[in-house]
Scaffold this motif. Structure first.
Motif, short mmCIF file in Angstrom:
data_model
loop_
_atom_site.label_atom_id
_atom_site.label_comp_id
_atom_site.label_asym_id
_atom_site.label_seq_id
_atom_site.Cartn_x
_atom_site.Cartn_y
_atom_site.Cartn_z
N PRO A 18 -0.33 19.59 4.08
CA PRO A 18 -1.56 19.61 3.29
C PRO A 18 -2.82 19.51 4.15
O PRO A 18 -2.82 18.87 5.20
N LEU A 21 -4.70 15.11 1.52
CA LEU A 21 -3.65 14.36 0.83
C LEU A 21 -4.14 12.95 0.55
O LEU A 21 -4.63 12.27 1.44
N ILE A 38 -3.09 16.49 -3.75
CA ILE A 38 -2.66 17.25 -2.59
C ILE A 38 -3.23 18.66 -2.60
O ILE A 38 -3.32 19.30 -3.64
#
Length: 93
Positions: A18, A21, A38
């Motif tokens: 990601p 996050l 996310i």
């Protein structure tokens, strides 16, 4: 001991890479409940349900000990940028 916030973050980072996050332990520290926000390029071209399935699949082992997982946002980087710009223009007004 249940799953930790750090463990959830580490797993999601390694499997979904990601660009943003945020993991919040909403269980009071016992690791039974988490809220997740996310942003991942892996969500490109996928519907919301498919994105949630990706997150759940990434956490398949952890889900054996987690009782509640709330995915607050599962968006692409472009969607995230747009949401941030919208928030900034709203707060500036």
């Amino acid at each position: 001991m249940g799953v930790t916030k750090d463990h959830v973050e580490s797993t999601l980072k390694s499997k979904l890479n990601p660009s943003h996050l945020e993991v919040v332990d909403t269980s009071g520290g016992c690791g039974a409940s988490f809220a997740i926000e996310i942003v991942s390029e892996q969500f490109e071209g996928k519907r919301l349900l498919e994105r949630h399935r990706l997150v759940n699949a990434a956490l398949v082992e952890e889900m054996k000990e987690i009782h509640a997982l709330s995915i607050k946002k599962a968006v692409t980087p472009a969607q995230w940028k747009q949401q941030q710009e919208t928030q900034q223009s709203t707060s500036a007004a």
